[in-house]
Design a protein around this motif. Sequence first.
Motif, PDB file in Angstrom:
ATOM      1  N   LEU A  30       0.825  -1.204   0.000  1.00 22.49           N
ATOM      2  CA  LEU A  30       0.000   0.000   0.000  1.00 22.49           C
ATOM      3  C   LEU A  30       0.863   1.260   0.000  1.00 22.49           C
ATOM      4  O   LEU A  30       0.501   2.273  -0.605  1.00 22.49           O
ATOM      5  CB  LEU A  30      -0.947  -0.013   1.202  1.00 22.49           C
ATOM      6  N   LEU A  33       2.157   1.744  -3.565  1.00 28.52           N
ATOM      7  CA  LEU A  33       1.102   2.265  -4.443  1.00 28.52           C
ATOM      8  C   LEU A  33       0.659   3.684  -4.074  1.00 28.52           C
ATOM      9  O   LEU A  33      -0.145   4.284  -4.800  1.00 28.52           O
ATOM     10  CB  LEU A  33      -0.111   1.334  -4.397  1.00 28.52           C
ATOM     11  N   VAL A  35      -1.288   4.627  -1.634  1.00 31.78           N
ATOM     12  CA  VAL A  35      -2.725   4.628  -1.355  1.00 31.78           C
ATOM     13  C   VAL A  35      -3.084   5.705  -0.340  1.00 31.78           C
ATOM     14  O   VAL A  35      -4.144   6.333  -0.431  1.00 31.78           O
ATOM     15  CB  VAL A  35      -3.175   3.233  -0.884  1.00 31.78           C
ATOM     16  N   ALA A  38      -3.776   8.761  -2.015  1.00 29.85           N
ATOM     17  CA  ALA A  38      -5.004   8.709  -2.821  1.00 29.85           C
ATOM     18  C   ALA A  38      -6.256   8.987  -1.996  1.00 29.85           C
ATOM     19  O   ALA A  38      -7.263   9.439  -2.541  1.00 29.85           O
ATOM     20  CB  ALA A  38      -5.123   7.337  -3.508  1.00 29.85           C
ATOM     21  N   PRO A  46     -12.828   1.276  -3.231  1.00 30.65           N
ATOM     22  CA  PRO A  46     -11.650   0.608  -3.791  1.00 30.65           C
ATOM     23  C   PRO A  46     -11.483   0.825  -5.288  1.00 30.65           C
ATOM     24  O   PRO A  46     -10.353   0.988  -5.764  1.00 30.65           O
ATOM     25  CB  PRO A  46     -11.899  -0.864  -3.453  1.00 30.65           C
ATOM     26  N   ILE A  49      -9.890   4.184  -5.823  1.00 29.17           N
ATOM     27  CA  ILE A  49      -8.475   4.168  -5.435  1.00 29.17           C
ATOM     28  C   ILE A  49      -7.667   3.406  -6.474  1.00 29.17           C
ATOM     29  O   ILE A  49      -6.580   3.839  -6.884  1.00 29.17           O
ATOM     30  CB  ILE A  49      -8.312   3.535  -4.047  1.00 29.17           C
ATOM     31  N   ALA A  50      -8.194   2.255  -6.913  1.00 31.16           N
ATOM     32  CA  ALA A  50      -7.479   1.428  -7.885  1.00 31.16           C
ATOM     33  C   ALA A  50      -7.227   2.188  -9.177  1.00 31.16           C
ATOM     34  O   ALA A  50      -6.144   2.089  -9.776  1.00 31.16           O
ATOM     35  CB  ALA A  50      -8.277   0.148  -8.164  1.00 31.16           C
ATOM     36  N   VAL A  53      -4.295   4.662  -8.475  1.00 31.70           N
ATOM     37  CA  VAL A  53      -2.934   4.171  -8.219  1.00 31.70           C
ATOM     38  C   VAL A  53      -2.493   3.095  -9.204  1.00 31.70           C
ATOM     39  O   VAL A  53      -1.343   2.655  -9.168  1.00 31.70           O
ATOM     40  CB  VAL A  53      -2.833   3.628  -6.782  1.00 31.70           C
ATOM     41  N   LEU A  60      -6.962  -4.969  -4.691  1.00 34.16           N
ATOM     42  CA  LEU A  60      -6.698  -3.840  -3.802  1.00 34.16           C
ATOM     43  C   LEU A  60      -7.673  -3.836  -2.632  1.00 34.16           C
ATOM     44  O   LEU A  60      -7.283  -3.571  -1.482  1.00 34.16           O
ATOM     45  CB  LEU A  60      -6.779  -2.529  -4.571  1.00 34.16           C
ATOM     46  N   LEU A  64      -6.601  -3.863   1.253  1.00 34.13           N
ATOM     47  CA  LEU A  64      -7.050  -2.782   2.130  1.00 34.13           C
ATOM     48  C   LEU A  64      -7.887  -3.315   3.291  1.00 34.13           C
ATOM     49  O   LEU A  64      -7.769  -2.825   4.423  1.00 34.13           O
ATOM     50  CB  LEU A  64      -7.867  -1.768   1.329  1.00 34.13           C
TER      51      LEU A  64
END
Length: 341
Positions: A30, A33, A35, A38, A46, A49-50, A53, A60, A64
């Motif tokens: 994480l 990436l 996250v 983000a 998700p 976010i995906a 990133v 993901l 998470l």
Amino acid sequence: MTEPEGPHAASLRLQSLLDGMRVAKVVQVLAELQVADAVADGPCKPAEIAADVGADPDALYRVLRCAASFGVFTEDEDGRFGLTPMAALLRTGTDDSHRDLFMMAAGDLWWRPYGELLETVRTGRPAAELAFGMPFYDYLGTDPAAAGLFDRAMTQVSKGQAKAILGRCSFERYARIADVGGGHGYFLAQVLRSSPRTEGVLLDLPHVVAGAPAVLEKHEVADRVQVVPGSFFDALPTGCDAYLLKAILINWPDADAERILHRVREAIGTDRDARLLVVEPVVPPGDVRDYSKATDIDMLAIIGGRQRTVAEWRRLLRAGGFELVGEPTPGRREVMECRPI
């Protein structure tokens, strides 16, 4: 999380130790990436976010979810993930960021040697030599990216330590402090900011201190610091009334640590009022759980040094020409004042 109870409690507690491996890698992924960046403006789904990133939404989400179950992120009833105080430490560009520390300690630079830990226990040889084909610091010299990550991670560690140390220690009585192996100078800069009349000397390898001017200028102490490229295994600058070794001696076995101490003792010369200040953890006795006992495995497997108890510190310091002033407290990172003998 509650502590397991009942006839299978020992089994469940033992199995739960494996969670450390899983969660460390989850947090490292994480962090890689970004996250935390983000979701810095608020919780997100998700899929959102995906897309931000560059990750698979389902994969993901599952990572998470694991992190949130350990308090690293939050998951609300709508399935959105947001920051917790821990997750905020994974953001980039913040003064208290821990991102590079996790990138290092849960990434290949640490995990490759840990894969050879059994051989280390059998032979006493650092696992890094097996994983990288050479001692750890030699390997950093061949891989600029790894060396940069290591330096950034150590700076992040130093920032947290500086606050704790300066909160309980004063350096104002010293006129000139040499930070031996002081990296980019962050800790020395904080010492000097807290001691306006004190000057400093920063010594580290040439490629390391090349990054020092920017740090010293940022903290407005550059005019009070002499930057010296060099090794603590060679002759050290003289004329200081305090020599600081912060997180240095733990990186070396006793024989090499003694060599470093002898160099400091030579630099002090006949000045009986000068002091060596060793900033290191002190390992508590017995089966008390303590962070220093876990990080000692890093020293064993990767770096080649060791954490030390009070008795071990006394023996090492005396062999190097010093004795402790006072009694350090086991179980915390101490500033051990040492006088020349």
